[in-house]
Design a protein around this motif. Structure first.
Motif, short mmCIF file in Angstrom:
data_model
loop_
_atom_site.label_atom_id
_atom_site.label_comp_id
_atom_site.label_asym_id
_atom_site.label_seq_id
_atom_site.Cartn_x
_atom_site.Cartn_y
_atom_site.Cartn_z
N TYR A 184 6.95 -18.85 -28.64
CA TYR A 184 7.14 -19.83 -27.39
C TYR A 184 7.22 -19.16 -26.17
CZ TYR A 184 8.26 -22.62 -31.74
OH TYR A 184 7.90 -23.32 -32.88
N THR A 192 12.60 -18.86 -40.48
CA THR A 192 13.53 -18.62 -39.36
C THR A 192 13.13 -17.78 -38.32
OG1 THR A 192 15.80 -18.20 -38.69
CG2 THR A 192 14.82 -16.63 -40.51
N MET A 193 13.67 -17.53 -37.41
CA MET A 193 13.40 -16.64 -36.09
C MET A 193 13.78 -15.17 -36.51
SD MET A 193 14.98 -18.48 -32.80
CE MET A 193 16.47 -18.65 -33.51
N ARG A 194 13.26 -14.18 -35.73
CA ARG A 194 13.39 -12.66 -36.15
C ARG A 194 14.80 -12.49 -36.16
NH1 ARG A 194 9.66 -8.31 -33.98
NH2 ARG A 194 10.68 -6.60 -34.42
N ARG A 207 3.17 -16.49 -37.31
CA ARG A 207 4.10 -16.06 -36.30
C ARG A 207 3.54 -17.30 -35.08
NH1 ARG A 207 3.02 -12.13 -31.87
NH2 ARG A 207 5.20 -11.44 -31.33
N LYS A 208 4.86 -17.71 -34.79
CA LYS A 208 4.60 -18.61 -33.46
C LYS A 208 5.46 -18.02 -32.43
CE LYS A 208 4.29 -23.32 -32.24
NZ LYS A 208 4.70 -24.83 -32.58
N ARG A 219 10.77 -16.55 -27.41
CA ARG A 219 11.44 -16.87 -28.69
C ARG A 219 10.05 -16.62 -29.55
NH1 ARG A 219 12.42 -22.58 -31.32
NH2 ARG A 219 11.25 -23.21 -29.54
N VAL A 220 10.45 -16.11 -30.90
CA VAL A 220 9.16 -16.02 -31.93
C VAL A 220 9.91 -16.55 -33.06
CG1 VAL A 220 7.94 -14.41 -33.02
CG2 VAL A 220 8.40 -13.89 -30.59
N GLU A 221 9.13 -17.10 -33.85
CA GLU A 221 9.63 -17.89 -35.23
C GLU A 221 8.42 -17.46 -36.09
OE1 GLU A 221 12.13 -21.64 -33.70
OE2 GLU A 221 10.35 -22.26 -34.93
N TYR A 222 8.98 -17.30 -37.34
CA TYR A 222 7.97 -17.05 -38.60
C TYR A 222 8.30 -17.92 -39.68
CZ TYR A 222 7.59 -12.50 -36.47
OH TYR A 222 7.35 -11.44 -35.38
N CYS A 223 7.11 -18.20 -40.12
CA CYS A 223 7.07 -19.32 -41.35
C CYS A 223 6.24 -18.67 -42.35
CB CYS A 223 6.98 -20.76 -40.87
SG CYS A 223 5.29 -20.96 -40.41
#
Length: 135
Positions: free
Chosen positions: A85, A50-52, A82-83, A91-95
């Motif tokens: 956008y 999910t997102m931060r 970390r991705k 927007r920052v997403e982590y997986c």
């Protein structure tokens, strides 16, 4: 068939790896993941990917600074990715990475054990002593 002597020798070799100086993989991993937030962040990402913002809502008592430090550390260790956008607002997403995913069953085992033992640990004062570690 494995004999008792072979098992004892294998256990001795494994235990000889717990060196107080130099490389000790177990000490290194426990040192890296044994902080207050890393395992909670990894389990949260495992459940949500999910997102931060969702991480900080799931782990409500983590400060933004500590969340940032923890995420950067886990990223530098190759456990999360970390991705970013290019959007407004950003927007920052982590997986979890493959390495991070391989760690989850072990962390989940600890989570399951802690949940099963919670009442006994609470009565024994474990949580009180545990909280004192981070003051």
């Amino acid at each position: 068939d494995v004999t008792i002597v072979e098992i004892q020798v294998n256990e001795k070799v494994k235990n000889e790896n717990f060196h107080p100086t130099g490389n000790c993989p177990v000490r290194d991993v426990l040192s890296r993941l044994g902080d207050k937030w890393s395992m909670l962040v990894l389990i949260t990402l495992s459940a949500n990917g999910t997102m931060r913002l969702v991480i900080s809502k799931t782990i409500a008592d983590v400060s933004q600074r500590m969340l940032t430090v923890t995420l950067r550390t886990l990223e530098s260790d190759g456990l999360i990715e970390r991705k970013v956008y290019a959007e407004v607002p950003p927007r920052v997403e982590y997986c979890l990475t493959e390495r991070g995913l391989s760690l989850i069953p072990h962390i989940q085992g600890l989570v399951d054990w802690a949940l099963q033992q919670m009442s006994v640990l609470w009565k024994a004062g474990f949580y009180i002593r545990h909280d004192l570690l981070w003051h």
